[in-house]
Scaffold this motif. Structure first.
Motif, PDB file in Angstrom:
ATOM      1  N   HIS A  84       4.564  -3.428   7.692  1.00 33.78           N
ATOM      2  CA  HIS A  84       3.616  -2.447   8.237  1.00 33.78           C
ATOM      3  C   HIS A  84       2.562  -1.957   7.247  1.00 33.78           C
ATOM      4  CE1 HIS A  84       6.355  -2.643  11.561  1.00 33.78           C
ATOM      5  NE2 HIS A  84       7.332  -2.308  10.744  1.00 33.78           N
ATOM      6  N   LYS A  85       2.046  -2.886   6.461  1.00 30.53           N
ATOM      7  CA  LYS A  85       0.918  -2.538   5.597  1.00 30.53           C
ATOM      8  C   LYS A  85      -0.281  -2.196   6.490  1.00 30.53           C
ATOM      9  CE  LYS A  85      -1.435  -5.312   2.110  1.00 30.53           C
ATOM     10  NZ  LYS A  85      -1.136  -6.376   1.129  1.00 30.53           N
ATOM     11  N   LYS A  86      -1.100  -1.257   5.985  1.00 28.00           N
ATOM     12  CA  LYS A  86      -2.237  -0.793   6.775  1.00 28.00           C
ATOM     13  C   LYS A  86      -3.213  -1.933   7.092  1.00 28.00           C
ATOM     14  CE  LYS A  86      -4.275   3.757   6.573  1.00 28.00           C
ATOM     15  NZ  LYS A  86      -4.974   4.723   5.751  1.00 28.00           N
ATOM     16  N   LYS A  87      -3.799  -1.883   8.289  1.00 22.84           N
ATOM     17  CA  LYS A  87      -4.720  -2.935   8.734  1.00 22.84           C
ATOM     18  C   LYS A  87      -5.835  -3.232   7.733  1.00 22.84           C
ATOM     19  CE  LYS A  87      -4.544  -2.684  13.679  1.00 22.84           C
ATOM     20  NZ  LYS A  87      -4.985  -2.141  14.887  1.00 22.84           N
ATOM     21  N   ARG A  88      -6.384  -2.162   7.117  1.00 17.53           N
ATOM     22  CA  ARG A  88      -7.572  -2.376   6.279  1.00 17.53           C
ATOM     23  C   ARG A  88      -7.302  -3.294   5.086  1.00 17.53           C
ATOM     24  NH1 ARG A  88      -9.207   2.682   2.413  1.00 17.53           N
ATOM     25  NH2 ARG A  88     -10.688   1.130   1.674  1.00 17.53           N
ATOM     26  N   ASP A 109       0.828  -1.216   0.000  1.00 14.00           N
ATOM     27  CA  ASP A 109       0.000   0.000   0.000  1.00 14.00           C
ATOM     28  C   ASP A 109       0.861   1.265   0.000  1.00 14.00           C
ATOM     29  OD1 ASP A 109       0.944  -0.348   2.569  1.00 14.00           O
ATOM     30  OD2 ASP A 109      -0.968   0.075   3.558  1.00 14.00           O
TER      31      ASP A 109
END
Ligand SMILES: Cc1cc2nc3c(=O)[nH]c(=O)nc-3n(C[C@H](O)[C@H](O)[C@H](O)COP(=O)(O)OP(=O)(O)OC[C@H]3O[C@@H](n4cnc5c(N)ncnc54)[C@H](O)[C@@H]3O)c2cc1C
Length: 203
Positions: A116-120, A32
Motif C-alpha cells: 500500500h505505498k502511496k500512488k504518487r 514511503d
C-alpha cells in the motif's frame, strides 16, 4: 532498555522512488513509511540486510529533488536487466525478477496491493536498473526503560507505583519504544515531565 530507534542510512528521496528488498529479493515494508520504521524492520527482522532497487530515471529524479541530499547514495550495481542485477547481487535466482514483475504490474495501475505505498510514488521499474547495497546501513539509539503511570510515577516490576519516585524523558519507556517517530522524545519528555512535577507537588 529493550528497544531501539533505528535509522536506515539512505536518503528518503531515493527510498520512496525505489523498492526495498531483503536477502530473498522480497519486499517487506512500504518504502514511503517513516524511514526509521523501515530501519527497525531491517535490523530486527531482515538480518540487517536490505537492497534498494532503483532505476536510472528514479535515481535522477531523486538527485534533482529539493532534499538536502545528505544521505544520497550511488548505486552499487547497475545492469540492463533484472536477471543480471539479481545475479550480480547474489540473490536466489528468479526471486527479484518475480518481485519486480509483481510490483510493476501493480505500479502500472498506480496500485500496490502488497504494501500500500502511496500512488504518487508508484511507477514501474525500468532499465537500466541499479541496486544500492544497504547491508549494515542501520544505526540508532536505545529506547525503553522505566515503566510509569500517566502521572510519571515509576512502577515497581510488580506493577505498583514506588512512592515518591517520578521519571520522565528517555530513561522511561514513554511513548516511543517499538514505534519511534521524530519528535516523540522531546514530546513525551516535556509532557510527562510536566505531569511528574504536578503530581510531585500535590503528593
Ligand atoms: C542528534 C540527536 C538528534 C535528536 N533529534 C530529536 C528530534 O528531532 N526530536 C526528538 O523528539 N528527539 C530528538 N532527539 C532525542 C532527544 O533529544 C532526547 O531523547 C531528549 O533530549 C532526552 O531528554 P531527557 O531529558 O530524557 O534526557 P537528557 O536531555 O539526556 O537529560 C538528562 C540530563 O541529566 C543530566 N545528568 C546525567 N547524569 C546525572 C547525574 N548523575 N546527576 C545530575 N544530572 C545528571 C545530564 O547532564 C542531562 O542534562 C535527538 C537526539 C540526538 C542525540
Amino acid at each position: 532498555m529493550d528497544a531501539t530507534e533505528v535509522a536506515l542510512f539512505i536518503d528518503p528521496q531515493q527510498l520512496v522512488r525505489g523498492i526495498l528488498v531483503n536477502e530473498r529479493g522480497q519486499r517487506y515494508v512500504a518504502e514511503d513509511t517513516y524511514p526509521d520504521r523501515a530501519g527497525q524492520l531491517t535490523l530486527y527482522h531482515q538480518n540487517n540486510t536490505a537492497y534498494l532497487i532503483i532505476d536510472e530515471t528514479a535515481q535522477q529524479e531523486a538527485m534533482a529533488s529539493l532534499s538536502p541530499q545528505l544521505m544520497m547514495r550511488p548505486p552499487t550495481w547497475v545492469c540492463e536487466t533484472v536477471a543480471e542485477l539479481e545475479d550480480e547481487i547474489g540473490l536466489p535466482t528468479g526471486f527479484l525478477q518475480s518481485t519486480i514483475a509483481d510490483y510493476n504490474h501493480g505500479a502500472a495501475q498506480r496500485h500496490d496491493p502488497l504494501l500500500h505505498k502511496k500512488k504518487r510514488w508508484l511507477r514501474p521499474i525500468g532499465s537500466p536498473v541499479g541496486a544500492i547495497d544497504l547491508r549494515e546501513s542501520t544505526g540508532g539509539f536505545t529506547l525503553g526503560g522505566l515503566h510509569t503511570t500517566l502521572d510519571a510515577e515509576v512502577l515497581h516490576v510488580s506493577g505498583v507505583p514506588i512512592p515518591g519516585l517520578f521519571a520522565a524523558g528517555r530513561c522511561t519507556a514513554g511513548l516511543a519504544a517499538w514505534g519511534y517517530a521524530s519528535g516523540v522524545s522531546l514530546g513525551d519528555g516535556s509532557f510527562y515531565g510536566r505531569r511528574a512535577g504536578r503530581a510531585a507537588t500535590s503528593a
